[in-house]
Design a protein around this motif. Structure first.
Motif, mmCIF file in Angstrom:
data_model
loop_
_atom_site.group_PDB
_atom_site.id
_atom_site.type_symbol
_atom_site.label_atom_id
_atom_site.label_comp_id
_atom_site.label_asym_id
_atom_site.label_seq_id
_atom_site.Cartn_x
_atom_site.Cartn_y
_atom_site.Cartn_z
ATOM 1 N N PHE A 1 0.830 -1.207 0.000
ATOM 2 C CA PHE A 1 0.000 0.000 0.000
ATOM 3 C C PHE A 1 0.862 1.252 0.000
ATOM 4 O O PHE A 1 0.468 2.303 -0.521
ATOM 5 C CB PHE A 1 -0.943 0.013 1.211
ATOM 6 N N ASP A 2 2.058 1.142 0.553
ATOM 7 C CA ASP A 2 2.953 2.290 0.641
ATOM 8 C C ASP A 2 3.744 2.486 -0.645
ATOM 9 O O ASP A 2 4.456 3.476 -0.793
ATOM 10 C CB ASP A 2 3.913 2.093 1.817
ATOM 11 N N TRP A 3 3.620 1.516 -1.565
ATOM 12 C CA TRP A 3 4.338 1.617 -2.839
ATOM 13 C C TRP A 3 3.370 1.880 -3.994
ATOM 14 O O TRP A 3 3.753 1.794 -5.159
ATOM 15 C CB TRP A 3 5.114 0.330 -3.128
ATOM 16 N N ALA A 4 2.097 2.134 -3.698
ATOM 17 C CA ALA A 4 1.071 2.291 -4.729
ATOM 18 C C ALA A 4 1.323 3.554 -5.563
ATOM 19 O O ALA A 4 1.723 4.599 -5.031
ATOM 20 C CB ALA A 4 -0.309 2.360 -4.090
ATOM 21 N N LEU A 5 1.047 3.450 -6.860
ATOM 22 C CA LEU A 5 1.307 4.567 -7.758
ATOM 23 C C LEU A 5 0.469 5.795 -7.398
ATOM 24 O O LEU A 5 0.952 6.926 -7.459
ATOM 25 C CB LEU A 5 1.023 4.156 -9.210
ATOM 26 N N SER A 6 -0.781 5.579 -7.004
ATOM 27 C CA SER A 6 -1.627 6.731 -6.657
ATOM 28 C C SER A 6 -1.037 7.497 -5.480
ATOM 29 O O SER A 6 -1.036 8.733 -5.463
ATOM 30 C CB SER A 6 -3.049 6.262 -6.332
ATOM 31 N N GLY A 7 -0.536 6.788 -4.510
ATOM 32 C CA GLY A 7 0.090 7.447 -3.368
ATOM 33 C C GLY A 7 1.362 8.170 -3.757
ATOM 34 O O GLY A 7 1.646 9.286 -3.282
ATOM 35 N N LEU A 8 2.163 7.544 -4.636
ATOM 36 C CA LEU A 8 3.388 8.187 -5.101
ATOM 37 C C LEU A 8 3.074 9.468 -5.864
ATOM 38 O O LEU A 8 3.739 10.494 -5.701
ATOM 39 C CB LEU A 8 4.170 7.221 -5.994
ATOM 40 N N LEU A 9 2.036 9.390 -6.702
ATOM 41 C CA LEU A 9 1.644 10.574 -7.467
ATOM 42 C C LEU A 9 1.175 11.698 -6.549
ATOM 43 O O LEU A 9 1.536 12.868 -6.727
ATOM 44 C CB LEU A 9 0.548 10.212 -8.466
ATOM 45 N N ALA A 10 0.344 11.341 -5.570
ATOM 46 C CA ALA A 10 -0.174 12.359 -4.655
ATOM 47 C C ALA A 10 0.961 13.051 -3.910
ATOM 48 O O ALA A 10 0.981 14.273 -3.756
ATOM 49 C CB ALA A 10 -1.148 11.711 -3.672
ATOM 50 N N THR A 11 1.928 12.251 -3.456
ATOM 51 C CA THR A 11 3.068 12.819 -2.735
ATOM 52 C C THR A 11 3.899 13.705 -3.650
ATOM 53 O O THR A 11 4.319 14.809 -3.271
ATOM 54 C CB THR A 11 3.936 11.694 -2.155
ATOM 55 N N ALA A 12 4.141 13.210 -4.858
ATOM 56 C CA ALA A 12 4.978 13.954 -5.796
ATOM 57 C C ALA A 12 4.306 15.254 -6.227
ATOM 58 O O ALA A 12 4.967 16.288 -6.382
ATOM 59 C CB ALA A 12 5.279 13.091 -7.016
ATOM 60 N N VAL A 13 2.985 15.209 -6.454
ATOM 61 C CA VAL A 13 2.258 16.410 -6.855
ATOM 62 C C VAL A 13 2.370 17.485 -5.781
ATOM 63 O O VAL A 13 2.679 18.653 -6.060
ATOM 64 C CB VAL A 13 0.776 16.075 -7.146
ATOM 65 N N GLN A 14 2.120 17.103 -4.535
ATOM 66 C CA GLN A 14 2.185 18.097 -3.463
ATOM 67 C C GLN A 14 3.595 18.640 -3.296
ATOM 68 O O GLN A 14 3.786 19.846 -3.138
ATOM 69 C CB GLN A 14 1.697 17.494 -2.153
ATOM 70 N N LYS A 15 4.586 17.721 -3.337
ATOM 71 C CA LYS A 15 5.963 18.175 -3.156
ATOM 72 C C LYS A 15 6.369 19.146 -4.268
ATOM 73 O O LYS A 15 7.017 20.158 -4.022
ATOM 74 C CB LYS A 15 6.914 16.959 -3.151
ATOM 75 N N THR A 16 5.945 18.854 -5.515
ATOM 76 C CA THR A 16 6.298 19.706 -6.646
ATOM 77 C C THR A 16 5.616 21.064 -6.558
ATOM 78 O O THR A 16 6.253 22.117 -6.720
ATOM 79 C CB THR A 16 5.902 19.013 -7.972
ATOM 80 N N LEU A 17 4.309 21.059 -6.289
ATOM 81 C CA LEU A 17 3.557 22.312 -6.271
ATOM 82 C C LEU A 17 3.818 23.149 -5.030
ATOM 83 O O LEU A 17 3.650 24.377 -5.055
ATOM 84 C CB LEU A 17 2.063 22.018 -6.409
ATOM 85 N N ASP A 18 4.221 22.520 -3.951
ATOM 86 C CA ASP A 18 4.531 23.289 -2.738
ATOM 87 C C ASP A 18 5.744 24.194 -2.933
ATOM 88 O O ASP A 18 5.969 25.133 -2.154
ATOM 89 C CB ASP A 18 4.771 22.344 -1.554
#
Length: 490
Positions: free
Chosen positions: A288-305
């Motif tokens: 569950f911690d390696w799921a693509l949706s979770g990776l995308l959500a984390t990456a989106v926030q990190k990028t836009l922040d």
């Protein structure tokens, strides 16, 4: 135990008690982009029983279907972490339990709550307020009373499990291990699904496993685990077909993908003469911690922040008014902002960027617990090389030296009186074994000049008690020695 400390312990303990599951991560010594270059000796040993390669596993089995791997004839198991785990036997289990008992006595911290053992009575997880006055920190007492025990992060308690996890992380990004000890004719938890893939490795005794065919929620996250946290398993799942209905023997392995509902118990099966307890290791693969949706959500926030514009709140009209009452210009501005954000993310979120992020993430988790695991291996080696200088025959020190190869006798009055001021609370024994253990204890005291082998004490009984196993016998004699009613022969 001070009230304030007990409160801290209880908060951490309850956070770990949701349906006998917890989540954390464990260390590795390698850079684990290693599915491309697998080298785990343990995992290769598991797969070899069915003639499967790692490539076939990841192509045909991984995240798709449960699979049973049967124990194969061992050719050589020296330094093989899988065989060492499976063959550790009762001495290895008692060693792990002893180490786990000490966790209750440690100073609470952020990591401590995840290593706390969990005790279940009649499928109910006991709170620390219930556990402390009943058994203290003695997991052997809890097992003797018919409790199931979960050793959270057993790689911190057992050197064999620590070595096994280290080896498996040459194939999987990171793993951790829990150990489950279940008495005869018991079930620790009801049917449920997990948010992770698991490898169930049977070590001691046997256990009946059922895995249901219908998957109620595909690839669930932590809050979607049916059978946990008041989220019920749909009745259609329990009424439906089984995809696995089997008994695991020592050395057998069951792979269960995330989301499949399963349950296990130690009931007697047809054509079996006795009911065996069970000790198995669950290797957790936190998919569950390696799921693509979770990776995308984390990456989106990190990028836009990193862009101040996207840190600003959306216009207050959104969420406060009906959509028809918001101007078209406001909607177009917000939609353009979203389009621009997606374009920014798309440019930065490449396969190489995801690979770099995961590499850093896996290494962080791997290094986080590495010291604790290696310390357990080193401490075990040190204990093995220590000579026993203590000659006490009653009390806690004597109790900890007991094994199935030990001899015991009735204690003398003087030995019993030695523990007068530190005698533990009342002894608790599960009802199915109480009369049998009382008969054994009575027989020893009726023959005060004799010594008795622990491994042969069950033969004293006129009628065999099918609920008594070696571990329950060991737990009972340990309890008697701790209380001073029996003495260890040195």
């Amino acid at each position: 135990m001070k009230a304030s400390l007990l409160l801290q312990i209880s908060i951490g303990y309850q956070a770990s008690c949701h349906a006998f599951s917890s989540f954390s991560t464990v260390p590795t010594t390698t850079n684990n982009n290693s599915v491309q270059n697998p080298s785990s000796e343990a995992f290769q040993t598991i797969l070899s029983g069915e003639g499967q390669s790692e490539h076939e596993f990841f192509q045909q089995i991984w995240q798709k279907q449960p699979f049973v791997y049967r124990k194969q004839t061992q050719t050589s198991h020296e330094n093989n972490p899988f065989h060492n785990q499976v063959n550790m036997g009762l001495p290895g289990i008692t060693h792990a339990l002893e180490n786990a008992c000490q966790v209750f006595l440690q100073t609470p911290n952020a990591e401590w709550q995840f290593t706390l053992p969990i005790v279940s009575k009649d499928k109910k997880c006991l709170s620390l307020e219930e556990l402390a006055p009943r058994y203290g920190n003695n997991l052997f007492e809890a097992y003797l009373d018919g409790c199931s025990i979960l050793l959270n992060h057993n790689d911190r308690h057992c050197p064999y499990t620590a070595a096994l996890c280290e080896d498996l992380q040459k194939t999987f990004p990171y793993v951790y291990a829990n150990a489950y000890l279940t008495p005869s004719a018991s079930q620790a938890v009801k049917a449920h699904a997990d948010d992770r893939d698991v490898l169930v490795i049977q070590v001691y005794g046997r256990k009946v496993w059922k895995v249901y065919e219908e998957v109620p929620i595909e690839y669930p996250y932590t809050h979607e685990q049916v059978g946990k946290n008041d989220l019920q398993v749909p009745q259609s799942v329990l009424d439906g077909n089984l995809i696995v209905d089997t008994v695991l023997q020592p050395g057998d392995v069951l792979y269960i993908p995330r989301g499949f509902v399963h349950e296990a118990c130690t009931d007697k099966q047809e054509n079996e003469d006795d009911i065996q307890p069970s000790y198995h290791i669950t290797i957790a693969l936190a998919t569950f911690d390696w799921a693509l949706s979770g990776l995308l959500a984390t990456a989106v926030q990190k990028t836009l922040d990193d862009i101040p514009e996207y840190r600003m709140a959306v216009p207050v009209e959104f969420g406060m008014k009906d959509a028809n009452d918001i101007s078209d210009e406001q909607k177009r501005m917000l939609e353009q902002q979203v389009d621009d954000a997606l374009e920014i993310v798309k440019q930065k979120l490449t396969a190489d960027a995801i690979n770099k992020y995961l590499t850093q993430k896996y290494q962080f988790h791997a290094n986080k617990s590495k010291a604790g695991r290696l310390d357990r291996i080193a401490a075990s080696m040190q204990q093995d090389n220590m000579s026993a200088e203590n000659v006490s025959v009653v009390g806690q020190d004597a109790m900890k030296r007991l094994s199935m190869d030990s001899f015991v006798r009735a204690s003398t009055r003087e030995e019993y009186d030695l523990l007068n001021n530190i005698r533990p609370k009342q002894q608790l024994v599960r009802p199915e074994t109480e009369s049998a253990f009382f008969a054994i204890h009575h027989h020893i005291h009726q023959n005060p000049t004799q010594v008795f082998s622990v491994s042969e004490l069950a033969s004293i009984l006129e009628n065999k008690c099918e609920y008594i196993c070696d571990l329950s016998m060991l737990s009972f004699i340990r309890s008697c020695i701790e209380r001073g009613t029996l003495a260890l022969v040195v």
